[in-house]
Design an enzyme around this catalytic site. Structure first.
Site, PDB file in Angstrom:
ATOM      1  N   ASP A 176      61.207  -4.894  18.820  1.00 33.43           N
ATOM      2  CA  ASP A 176      60.636  -6.182  18.447  1.00 33.43           C
ATOM      3  C   ASP A 176      59.423  -6.108  17.531  1.00 33.43           C
ATOM      4  O   ASP A 176      58.609  -7.019  17.476  1.00 33.43           O
ATOM      5  CB  ASP A 176      60.237  -6.924  19.731  1.00 33.43           C
TER       6      ASP A 176
ATOM      7  N   GLU B 195      68.077  -2.242  22.196  1.00 30.31           N
ATOM      8  CA  GLU B 195      67.228  -2.992  23.142  1.00 30.31           C
ATOM      9  C   GLU B 195      67.249  -4.489  22.803  1.00 30.31           C
ATOM     10  O   GLU B 195      66.217  -5.145  22.602  1.00 30.31           O
ATOM     11  CB  GLU B 195      65.792  -2.466  23.163  1.00 30.31           C
TER      12      GLU B 195
ATOM     13  N   GLU C 238      56.091 -10.460  18.801  1.00 28.23           N
ATOM     14  CA  GLU C 238      57.313  -9.729  19.181  1.00 28.23           C
ATOM     15  C   GLU C 238      58.438 -10.643  19.640  1.00 28.23           C
ATOM     16  O   GLU C 238      59.613 -10.352  19.411  1.00 28.23           O
ATOM     17  CB  GLU C 238      56.991  -8.696  20.264  1.00 28.23           C
TER      18      GLU C 238
ATOM     19  N   HIS D  13      46.917  -3.148  24.625  1.00 29.69           N
ATOM     20  CA  HIS D  13      46.830  -3.218  23.162  1.00 29.69           C
ATOM     21  C   HIS D  13      47.476  -4.462  22.551  1.00 29.69           C
ATOM     22  O   HIS D  13      47.487  -4.617  21.337  1.00 29.69           O
ATOM     23  CB  HIS D  13      47.504  -1.987  22.547  1.00 29.69           C
TER      24      HIS D  13
ATOM     25  N   ARG E 134      48.511  -7.950  20.889  1.00 29.03           N
ATOM     26  CA  ARG E 134      47.775  -8.858  20.008  1.00 29.03           C
ATOM     27  C   ARG E 134      47.300 -10.121  20.714  1.00 29.03           C
ATOM     28  O   ARG E 134      46.213 -10.618  20.452  1.00 29.03           O
ATOM     29  CB  ARG E 134      48.642  -9.253  18.817  1.00 29.03           C
TER      30      ARG E 134
ATOM     31  N   HIS F  14      44.459   2.662  22.305  1.00 32.72           N
ATOM     32  CA  HIS F  14      45.274   2.439  21.099  1.00 32.72           C
ATOM     33  C   HIS F  14      44.392   2.456  19.853  1.00 32.72           C
ATOM     34  O   HIS F  14      43.230   2.034  19.905  1.00 32.72           O
ATOM     35  CB  HIS F  14      45.968   1.084  21.235  1.00 32.72           C
TER      36      HIS F  14
HETATM   37  C1  UD1 Z   1      52.578  -2.649  16.925  1.00 34.49           C
HETATM   38  C2  UD1 Z   1      53.728  -3.605  17.274  1.00 34.49           C
HETATM   39  C3  UD1 Z   1      53.809  -3.780  18.783  1.00 34.49           C
HETATM   40  C4  UD1 Z   1      53.881  -2.443  19.493  1.00 34.49           C
HETATM   41  C5  UD1 Z   1      52.725  -1.566  19.068  1.00 34.49           C
HETATM   42  C6  UD1 Z   1      52.869  -0.217  19.705  1.00 34.49           C
HETATM   43  C7  UD1 Z   1      54.102  -5.353  15.573  1.00 34.49           C
HETATM   44  C8  UD1 Z   1      53.834  -6.730  15.157  1.00 34.49           C
HETATM   45  N1  UD1 Z   1      53.494  -4.920  16.683  1.00 34.49           N
HETATM   46  O1  UD1 Z   1      51.355  -3.298  17.232  1.00 34.49           O
HETATM   47  O2  UD1 Z   1      54.956  -4.524  19.096  1.00 34.49           O
HETATM   48  O3  UD1 Z   1      53.815  -2.643  20.892  1.00 34.49           O
HETATM   49  O4  UD1 Z   1      52.728  -1.437  17.639  1.00 34.49           O
HETATM   50  O5  UD1 Z   1      51.849   0.640  19.394  1.00 34.49           O
HETATM   51  O6  UD1 Z   1      54.872  -4.674  14.921  1.00 34.49           O
HETATM   52  N2  UD1 Z   1      46.536   2.391  13.784  1.00 34.49           N
HETATM   53  C9  UD1 Z   1      46.146   3.624  13.318  1.00 34.49           C
HETATM   54  N3  UD1 Z   1      46.943   4.718  13.572  1.00 34.49           N
HETATM   55  C10 UD1 Z   1      48.104   4.625  14.263  1.00 34.49           C
HETATM   56  C11 UD1 Z   1      48.495   3.358  14.743  1.00 34.49           C
HETATM   57  C12 UD1 Z   1      47.724   2.243  14.484  1.00 34.49           C
HETATM   58  O7  UD1 Z   1      45.110   3.767  12.720  1.00 34.49           O
HETATM   59  O8  UD1 Z   1      48.783   5.643  14.460  1.00 34.49           O
HETATM   60  C13 UD1 Z   1      45.721   1.187  13.476  1.00 34.49           C
HETATM   61  C14 UD1 Z   1      45.744   0.805  12.003  1.00 34.49           C
HETATM   62  O9  UD1 Z   1      44.518   0.289  11.653  1.00 34.49           O
HETATM   63  C15 UD1 Z   1      46.803  -0.296  11.967  1.00 34.49           C
HETATM   64  C16 UD1 Z   1      46.478  -0.995  13.234  1.00 34.49           C
HETATM   65  O10 UD1 Z   1      46.234   0.068  14.162  1.00 34.49           O
HETATM   66  O11 UD1 Z   1      46.684  -1.105  10.821  1.00 34.49           O
HETATM   67  C17 UD1 Z   1      47.468  -1.966  13.777  1.00 34.49           C
HETATM   68  O12 UD1 Z   1      48.786  -1.486  13.788  1.00 34.49           O
HETATM   69  P1  UD1 Z   1      49.995  -2.572  13.686  1.00 34.49           P
HETATM   70  O13 UD1 Z   1      51.259  -1.806  13.501  1.00 34.49           O
HETATM   71  O14 UD1 Z   1      49.662  -3.623  12.712  1.00 34.49           O
HETATM   72  O15 UD1 Z   1      50.099  -3.375  15.036  1.00 34.49           O
HETATM   73  P2  UD1 Z   1      49.931  -2.941  16.514  1.00 34.49           P
HETATM   74  O16 UD1 Z   1      48.951  -3.870  17.072  1.00 34.49           O
HETATM   75  O17 UD1 Z   1      49.710  -1.492  16.614  1.00 34.49           O
END
Ligand code: UD1
Length: 400
Positions: free
Chosen positions: A100, A122, A136, A239, A241, A271
């Site tokens: 999702d 899933e 999601e 973590h 949103r 996270h």
């Molecule tokens: C995303 C998914 C969520 C999932 C989660 C798992 C969407 C909308 N949300 O949320 O469903 O549960 O991932 O982790 O797709 N960042 C890093 N390094 C990493 C990972 C993240 O620096 O390895 C930071 C970055 O600044 C990035 C931010 O986290 O821009 C947010 O990541 P993002 O993929 O936008 O959304 P999540 O809140 O992580």
């Protein structure tokens, strides 16, 4: 299609997707008659890469799309622009994506624009509340609209799809590939970082005489030893949103209250999203009985769970793993798309209010009977052969 191999493009972007897609791409690579390619959007960079190396998956295409402060719209646009030529280049018969995330919703729509079949792994999870989890719930509905095959993990998720008018012939109940992944990592030895973490927590426990005993190595399923003098390990992840801002701060306050009891050690792998890092480090850094860690790779996380007496989480995947281990889990959300673990009694929805979280955790820590009622290992998510069933369904759909 003559002797041409069935071309399958698997697309994923975040750590949990990689965990759940890994069993499928590993098996696709060994399947005669299939040409498998893997594309990562790398919506997450570090957290994704850890899982790729654990499962020994090397992507054929890496879009490397993570940017600081990227909005959902910017990420969506980047996935569209960068995945489009990959699909044109490989010309898959099937595109597969799981769950999702933004990666899934955009991939499914792009497959549709190319008139290529899309398989949703899933499928059928729903809260029926478009804002929880955000975004999601809508992402998985979008994937559900475009899918040509829906791989539902359970009968409950199949029923959700039937209610939405999806034809039964294109829904396959396969179990969840998270169990396939769990079996893969459970066989491996406990990583040194977890052994060392547990040793250091035991050292802290020894220094606080009121708590008495040592942190115990929990068996699988965990022994019901709540109520004696042992220190209990509480694992926290949060973590989502919709929990950013006030809810995240309220969760942290509940952890501060719990840590004051002195009979628990709270371990929180944080996270990498800055909206999570900022409040958690501001409120919890340096507090007694709270250990903040960088996000854990899947292998150490699974092994840490084996030591854990109680989990507090808003994660999706942990809601599936905790019932398999029989670890009582308080879900820091108002609704869940995973009612199977709630029905089985291992999960309880408690929301994000400080006093409710604290009271529910306290009840489990203080009341042996309440704890035992939740500490039942059940596994509503299949037999660890979900990946096989998914690939079989792809192949037979193509022959029919
Ligand atoms: C995303 C998914 C969520 C999932 C989660 C798992 C969407 C909308 N949300 O949320 O469903 O549960 O991932 O982790 O797709 N960042 C890093 N390094 C990493 C990972 C993240 O620096 O390895 C930071 C970055 O600044 C990035 C931010 O986290 O821009 C947010 O990541 P993002 O993929 O936008 O959304 P999540 O809140 O992580």
């Amino acid at each position: 299609m003559g002797n041409r191999k069935l071309r399958v493009l698997s697309v994923f972007g975040t750590r949990p997707e990689a965990v759940k897609m890994a069993p499928i791409v590993r098996l696709l690579a060994q399947s005669a008659g299939v040409e498998s390619r893997v594309c990562v959007t790398a919506q997450h960079r570090q957290m994704l890469d850890q899982v790729l190396s654990l499962f020994e998956v090397t992507p054929d295409y890496d879009l490397d799309l993570m940017r600081d402060d990227q909005s959902l719209a910017q990420l969506s646009a980047a996935i569209f622009t960068n995945l489009d030529p990959v699909i044109t280049d490989f010309k898959p018969d099937w595109v597969l994506a799981q769950g999702d995330t933004t990666t899934v919703a955009m991939t499914s729509l792009l497959a549709y624009y190319h008139r290529i079949k899309f398989g949703h792994v899933e499928a059928g999870l729903r809260t029926h509340d478009k804002w929880q989890p955000f975004p999601e719930e809508i992402n998985r509905r979008v994937a559900g609209v475009t899918a040509d095959l829906h791989f539902a993990p359970t009968e409950w998720s199949k029923q959700n799809l039937l209610r939405e008018g999806i034809d039964e012939s294109i829904i396959k109940v396969t179990g969840n590939t998270v169990i396939d992944a769990l079996q893969y990592v459970s066989k491996q030895d406990e990583p040194a970082e977890i052994t060392e973490l547990i040793m250091s927590l035991r050292a802290i426990a020894k220094q606080s005489p009121s708590a008495g005993g040592l942190l115990r190595r929990e068996e699988h399923p965990p022994r019901n030893d709540i109520g004696n003098d042992d220190k209990k390990l509480i694992l926290v992840t949060a973590h989502r949103r919709e929990n950013f801002g006030r809810p995240m701060e309220d969760i942290c306050q509940a952890l501060i209250e719990l840590a004051k009891r002195g009979d628990v050690e709270i371990v929180y792998p944080v996270h990498l999203n800055p909206n999570v890092q900022e409040p958690v480090y501001r409120l919890l850094k340096g507090k007694d009985h709270i250990t903040l860690l960088p996000p854990l790779d899947y292998l150490p996380l699974v092994h840490l769970m084996k030591h854990t007496a109680l989990i507090l989480t808003d994660s999706g995947g942990i809601q599936e793993e905790a019932p398999a281990f029989g670890i009582p889990t308080l879900v820091l959300r108002e609704v869940t798309e995973r009612p199977e673990g709630v029905a089985a009694g291992t999960l309880k929805l408690v929301g994000t209010g400080t006093s409710r979280i604290f009271q529910e955790a306290k009840r489990l820590l203080d009341n042996e009977i309440a704890y035992a009622e939740m500490a039942k290992a059940v596994n509503p998510y299949g037999d660890g052969h979900a990946a096989e069933k998914i690939i079989q369904a792809l192949i037979s759909n193509d022959l029919s």
